[in-house]
Write an enzyme that holds these catalytic residues in place. Structure first.
Site, PDB file in Angstrom:
ATOM      1  N   ARG A  86     -19.047 -49.716 -37.731  1.00 32.35           N
ATOM      2  CA  ARG A  86     -19.883 -49.366 -36.580  1.00 32.35           C
ATOM      3  C   ARG A  86     -21.291 -49.017 -37.018  1.00 32.35           C
ATOM      4  O   ARG A  86     -22.253 -49.276 -36.318  1.00 32.35           O
ATOM      5  CB  ARG A  86     -19.251 -48.189 -35.832  1.00 32.35           C
ATOM      6  CG  ARG A  86     -20.039 -47.695 -34.649  1.00 32.35           C
ATOM      7  CD  ARG A  86     -19.357 -46.511 -33.995  1.00 32.35           C
ATOM      8  NE  ARG A  86     -18.147 -46.898 -33.309  1.00 32.35           N
ATOM      9  CZ  ARG A  86     -16.952 -46.304 -33.442  1.00 32.35           C
ATOM     10  NH1 ARG A  86     -16.817 -45.295 -34.264  1.00 32.35           N
ATOM     11  NH2 ARG A  86     -15.919 -46.714 -32.763  1.00 32.35           N
ATOM     12  N   TYR A  87     -21.423 -48.382 -38.174  1.00 33.10           N
ATOM     13  CA  TYR A  87     -22.729 -47.966 -38.693  1.00 33.10           C
ATOM     14  C   TYR A  87     -23.081 -48.858 -39.879  1.00 33.10           C
ATOM     15  O   TYR A  87     -22.194 -49.314 -40.601  1.00 33.10           O
ATOM     16  CB  TYR A  87     -22.645 -46.528 -39.197  1.00 33.10           C
ATOM     17  CG  TYR A  87     -22.283 -45.505 -38.159  1.00 33.10           C
ATOM     18  CD1 TYR A  87     -23.179 -45.163 -37.150  1.00 33.10           C
ATOM     19  CD2 TYR A  87     -21.048 -44.862 -38.188  1.00 33.10           C
ATOM     20  CE1 TYR A  87     -22.852 -44.198 -36.209  1.00 33.10           C
ATOM     21  CE2 TYR A  87     -20.723 -43.896 -37.252  1.00 33.10           C
ATOM     22  CZ  TYR A  87     -21.629 -43.572 -36.266  1.00 33.10           C
ATOM     23  OH  TYR A  87     -21.309 -42.615 -35.349  1.00 33.10           O
ATOM     24  N   ARG A 120     -21.779 -47.714 -43.786  1.00 33.81           N
ATOM     25  CA  ARG A 120     -20.439 -47.182 -44.087  1.00 33.81           C
ATOM     26  C   ARG A 120     -19.384 -47.816 -43.195  1.00 33.81           C
ATOM     27  O   ARG A 120     -19.658 -48.163 -42.050  1.00 33.81           O
ATOM     28  CB  ARG A 120     -20.413 -45.654 -43.945  1.00 33.81           C
ATOM     29  CG  ARG A 120     -20.893 -45.112 -42.605  1.00 33.81           C
ATOM     30  CD  ARG A 120     -21.505 -43.728 -42.827  1.00 33.81           C
ATOM     31  NE  ARG A 120     -21.780 -42.977 -41.596  1.00 33.81           N
ATOM     32  CZ  ARG A 120     -22.874 -43.132 -40.857  1.00 33.81           C
ATOM     33  NH1 ARG A 120     -23.769 -44.064 -41.146  1.00 33.81           N
ATOM     34  NH2 ARG A 120     -23.061 -42.381 -39.795  1.00 33.81           N
ATOM     35  N   CYS A 164       0.962 -40.082 -40.193  1.00 30.69           N
ATOM     36  CA  CYS A 164       0.388 -38.774 -40.529  1.00 30.69           C
ATOM     37  C   CYS A 164       1.517 -37.809 -40.862  1.00 30.69           C
ATOM     38  O   CYS A 164       2.629 -37.972 -40.377  1.00 30.69           O
ATOM     39  CB  CYS A 164      -0.394 -38.203 -39.343  1.00 30.69           C
ATOM     40  SG  CYS A 164      -1.743 -39.260 -38.813  1.00 30.69           S
ATOM     41  N   CYS A 211      -1.069 -34.511 -34.226  1.00 27.90           N
ATOM     42  CA  CYS A 211      -1.825 -33.561 -33.411  1.00 27.90           C
ATOM     43  C   CYS A 211      -1.742 -34.020 -31.962  1.00 27.90           C
ATOM     44  O   CYS A 211      -1.922 -35.201 -31.673  1.00 27.90           O
ATOM     45  CB  CYS A 211      -3.281 -33.548 -33.866  1.00 27.90           C
ATOM     46  SG  CYS A 211      -3.426 -33.419 -35.662  1.00 27.90           S
ATOM     47  N   CYS A 245      -4.758 -35.986 -30.608  1.00 26.01           N
ATOM     48  CA  CYS A 245      -5.280 -37.039 -31.494  1.00 26.01           C
ATOM     49  C   CYS A 245      -6.001 -38.146 -30.735  1.00 26.01           C
ATOM     50  O   CYS A 245      -5.491 -38.678 -29.765  1.00 26.01           O
ATOM     51  CB  CYS A 245      -4.130 -37.647 -32.290  1.00 26.01           C
ATOM     52  SG  CYS A 245      -4.656 -39.050 -33.292  1.00 26.01           S
ATOM     53  N   ARG A 272      -6.564 -41.068 -31.894  1.00 18.72           N
ATOM     54  CA  ARG A 272      -5.964 -42.375 -32.182  1.00 18.72           C
ATOM     55  C   ARG A 272      -4.472 -42.344 -31.865  1.00 18.72           C
ATOM     56  O   ARG A 272      -3.684 -43.052 -32.475  1.00 18.72           O
ATOM     57  CB  ARG A 272      -6.172 -42.757 -33.650  1.00 18.72           C
ATOM     58  CG  ARG A 272      -7.616 -42.949 -34.026  1.00 18.72           C
ATOM     59  CD  ARG A 272      -7.800 -43.928 -35.188  1.00 18.72           C
ATOM     60  NE  ARG A 272      -9.215 -44.121 -35.435  1.00 18.72           N
ATOM     61  CZ  ARG A 272      -9.896 -43.516 -36.410  1.00 18.72           C
ATOM     62  NH1 ARG A 272      -9.285 -42.699 -37.235  1.00 18.72           N
ATOM     63  NH2 ARG A 272     -11.185 -43.740 -36.555  1.00 18.72           N
ATOM     64  N   ASP A 321     -12.118 -36.151 -27.783  1.00 18.53           N
ATOM     65  CA  ASP A 321     -12.265 -37.497 -27.239  1.00 18.53           C
ATOM     66  C   ASP A 321     -11.375 -37.672 -26.009  1.00 18.53           C
ATOM     67  O   ASP A 321     -10.469 -36.879 -25.755  1.00 18.53           O
ATOM     68  CB  ASP A 321     -11.891 -38.526 -28.312  1.00 18.53           C
ATOM     69  CG  ASP A 321     -12.927 -38.577 -29.430  1.00 18.53           C
ATOM     70  OD1 ASP A 321     -14.133 -38.639 -29.105  1.00 18.53           O
ATOM     71  OD2 ASP A 321     -12.535 -38.535 -30.612  1.00 18.53           O
ATOM     72  N   ASP A 362     -18.278 -38.286 -29.914  1.00 21.93           N
ATOM     73  CA  ASP A 362     -18.213 -39.722 -30.159  1.00 21.93           C
ATOM     74  C   ASP A 362     -18.345 -40.377 -28.786  1.00 21.93           C
ATOM     75  O   ASP A 362     -17.482 -40.199 -27.922  1.00 21.93           O
ATOM     76  CB  ASP A 362     -16.879 -40.076 -30.839  1.00 21.93           C
ATOM     77  CG  ASP A 362     -17.090 -41.014 -32.011  1.00 21.93           C
ATOM     78  OD1 ASP A 362     -17.736 -42.069 -31.796  1.00 21.93           O
ATOM     79  OD2 ASP A 362     -16.628 -40.706 -33.118  1.00 21.93           O
ATOM     80  N   LYS A 410     -21.452 -41.419 -32.936  1.00 19.13           N
ATOM     81  CA  LYS A 410     -21.491 -39.981 -32.695  1.00 19.13           C
ATOM     82  C   LYS A 410     -22.893 -39.536 -32.307  1.00 19.13           C
ATOM     83  O   LYS A 410     -23.866 -40.033 -32.860  1.00 19.13           O
ATOM     84  CB  LYS A 410     -21.058 -39.237 -33.968  1.00 19.13           C
ATOM     85  CG  LYS A 410     -19.610 -39.488 -34.343  1.00 19.13           C
ATOM     86  CD  LYS A 410     -19.258 -38.835 -35.683  1.00 19.13           C
ATOM     87  CE  LYS A 410     -17.884 -39.236 -36.147  1.00 19.13           C
ATOM     88  NZ  LYS A 410     -17.793 -40.683 -36.500  1.00 19.13           N
TER      89      LYS A 410
HETATM   90  C1  LIG Z   1     -17.093 -41.148 -37.451  1.00 19.18           C
HETATM   91  C2  LIG Z   1     -17.239 -42.463 -38.020  1.00 19.18           C
HETATM   92  C3  LIG Z   1     -17.854 -42.651 -39.266  1.00 19.18           C
HETATM   93  C4  LIG Z   1     -18.378 -41.506 -40.104  1.00 19.18           C
HETATM   94  O1  LIG Z   1     -19.517 -40.975 -39.527  1.00 19.18           O
HETATM   95  P1  LIG Z   1     -20.351 -39.877 -40.325  1.00 19.18           P
HETATM   96  O2  LIG Z   1     -21.368 -39.436 -39.324  1.00 19.18           O
HETATM   97  O3  LIG Z   1     -20.918 -40.537 -41.519  1.00 19.18           O
HETATM   98  O4  LIG Z   1     -19.378 -38.795 -40.708  1.00 19.18           O
HETATM   99  C5  LIG Z   1     -18.011 -43.922 -39.741  1.00 19.18           C
HETATM  100  N1  LIG Z   1     -17.577 -44.980 -39.048  1.00 19.18           N
HETATM  101  C6  LIG Z   1     -16.988 -44.834 -37.846  1.00 19.18           C
HETATM  102  C7  LIG Z   1     -16.545 -46.044 -37.121  1.00 19.18           C
HETATM  103  C8  LIG Z   1     -16.789 -43.579 -37.290  1.00 19.18           C
HETATM  104  O5  LIG Z   1     -16.182 -43.448 -36.105  1.00 19.18           O
HETATM  105  S1  SF4 Z   2      -5.897 -36.206 -35.483  1.00 16.89           S
HETATM  106 FE1  SF4 Z   2      -4.521 -38.008 -35.291  1.00 16.89          FE
HETATM  107  S2  SF4 Z   2      -4.958 -39.232 -37.111  1.00 16.89           S
HETATM  108 FE2  SF4 Z   2      -5.708 -37.156 -37.538  1.00 16.89          FE
HETATM  109  S3  SF4 Z   2      -3.987 -36.066 -38.530  1.00 16.89           S
HETATM  110 FE3  SF4 Z   2      -3.876 -35.619 -36.333  1.00 16.89          FE
HETATM  111  S4  SF4 Z   2      -2.456 -37.183 -35.550  1.00 16.89           S
HETATM  112 FE4  SF4 Z   2      -3.150 -37.939 -37.551  1.00 16.89          FE
END
Ligand SMILES: *Cc1c(COP(=O)(O)O)cnc(C)c1O
Ligand code: SF4
Length: 350
Positions: free
Chosen positions: A90-91, A94, A103, A107, A110, A112, A273, A310, A317
């Site tokens: 996305r960025y 990175r 996991c 959580c 979560c 995801r 989220d 996000d 973010k």
């Molecule tokens: C959160 C996230 C990151 C990391 O973002 P930082 O601001 O560098 O911590 C990188 N890629 C994706 C897709 C993310 O959702």
């Molecule tokens: S937030 Fe989601 S991905 Fe992260 S540890 Fe908890 S259950 Fe696993």
């Protein structure tokens, strides 16, 4: 004290963490979303306290069956930015590398939750891993690789080493970052072989530790972090601002101080989220900003996380703390101090 993770409604009833009368209704939740509570976390939960902040994070609740219209399965649109399986780009500088969707705990909030769990997207196979590594190799702008998932620290040292050796061969990758909950939820798992595997890329290695309540930072958890840091791994924190769990300045201050005492630099405080069935955890942004403002100035600057959201739809973010500087019509600024008083900058000449 339990010796294995609790993974079914029956396990939770047997451990005295949920009442037997709720077995049927809780089963409807666990049919949809995975459950796991490690012995370390189960040991922290007071089964008689329905508002226990550790219990609220890990014990399934009927409230999860309520889905609100704005909630969505992929709240931050990982899919839209996934050029090859397991990579989210996305960025520019990175990528996320999602090698595993399991996991040690699940959580309840979560983001995801539709992708993780025993029924989730599974673990990356050898072919997928080589495709993902090839993508990273072909994109010289990728400076940092972030292993997330799922929790990458559930991978065996052997599998982690295989991934790290792949990254080691890519010169433009300078930083490897792991997002994990393991040092807190299963501190005994942080042992020499695993630590060596985490470092085996030879790159600068960071761990972002996910924890949300000061009680999670037990002596065992702090010792696990110390083993990682003493081995040369840098650590930062990430937490989610959660209604009924840590949405009070004194609790958050204790959490951030516990991180700093552990040599873990507070990094992000996430606004929750829009994951399905999580509305009971969300406050509005204004309340979040009030909590953040109450910490600024009163506790050490080392303890200040950045409050972020996000943006739904995959826009990345955004920092959502209050802006202390307001531009005035005359071109100067009004700056608020931590007591809530405003000052003109630059001050007028004497
Ligand atoms: C959160 C996230 C990151 C990391 O973002 P930082 O601001 O560098 O911590 C990188 N890629 C994706 C897709 C993310 O959702
Ligand atoms: S937030 Fe989601 S991905 Fe992260 S540890 Fe908890 S259950 Fe696993």
């Amino acid at each position: 004290m339990t010796v294995r993770s609790l993974k079914s409604p029956e396990d939770l009833v047997d451990a005295g963490l949920i009442d037997e009368s709720r077995l049927e209704s809780v089963r409807r939740v666990t049919e949809r979303y995975a459950v796991a509570v490690t012995p370390a976390m189960a040991g922290l939960i007071d089964g008689n306290d329905a508002s226990d902040p550790i219990g609220l994070q890990f014990l399934p609740s009927e409230a999860e069956l309520l889905q609100t219209p704005e909630e969505r399965a992929d709240p931050i649109s990982d899919e839209a930015h996934s050029p090859v399986p397991g990579i989210v780009h996305r960025y520019p500088d990175r990528v996320l590398l999602k090698a595993v969707h399991v996991c040690p705990v699940y959580c309840r909030f979560c983001f995801r939750r539709e992708m993780v769990g025993p029924q989730g997207n599974g673990t990356m196979g050898a072919d997928e891993l080589s495709t993902a590594l090839a993508y990273i190799r072909d994109h010289e702008e990728i400076w940092e690789v972030i292993l997330t998932g799922g929790d990458p620290l559930v991978l065996s040292p052997r599998r982690l080493t295989a991934i790290m050796e792949g990254l080691k061969a890519i010169a433009h990758v300078k930083i490897v970052r792991f997002h994990t909950r393991v040092p807190v939820v299963d501190p005994g798992h942080i042992e020499t072989q695993l630590i060596e595997a985490l470092k085996s890329s030879g790159k600068t290695t960071y761990i972002a530790l996910h924890a949300n309540h000061p009680r999670e930072l037990t002596q065992e958890a702090r010792a696990a972090c110390a083993r990682l840091i003493d081995a040369g791994i840098a650590m930062v924190s990430q937490s989610v601002l959660l209604k009924g769990i840590n949405d009070a300045p004194d609790i958050l201050a204790d959490l951030m101080r516990a991180f700093v005492e552990t040599r873990v630099k507070p990094y992000y405080l996430h606004h929750p989220d829009l994951a399905p069935g999580t509305s009971h955890f969300r406050m509005n942004i204004e309340d979040g900003q009030r909590i953040i403002a109450a910490m600024r100035g009163y506790i050490s600057g080392l303890c200040q996380p950045t409050y972020v959201l996000d943006i739904p739809g995959g826009h990345g973010k955004a920092v959502i703390g209050q802006n202390a500087a307001a531009k005035q019509p005359e071109g100067c600024y009004s700056i608020s101090d931590f007591n809530g008083n405003d000052h003109i900058y630059p001050p007028s000449a004497e």
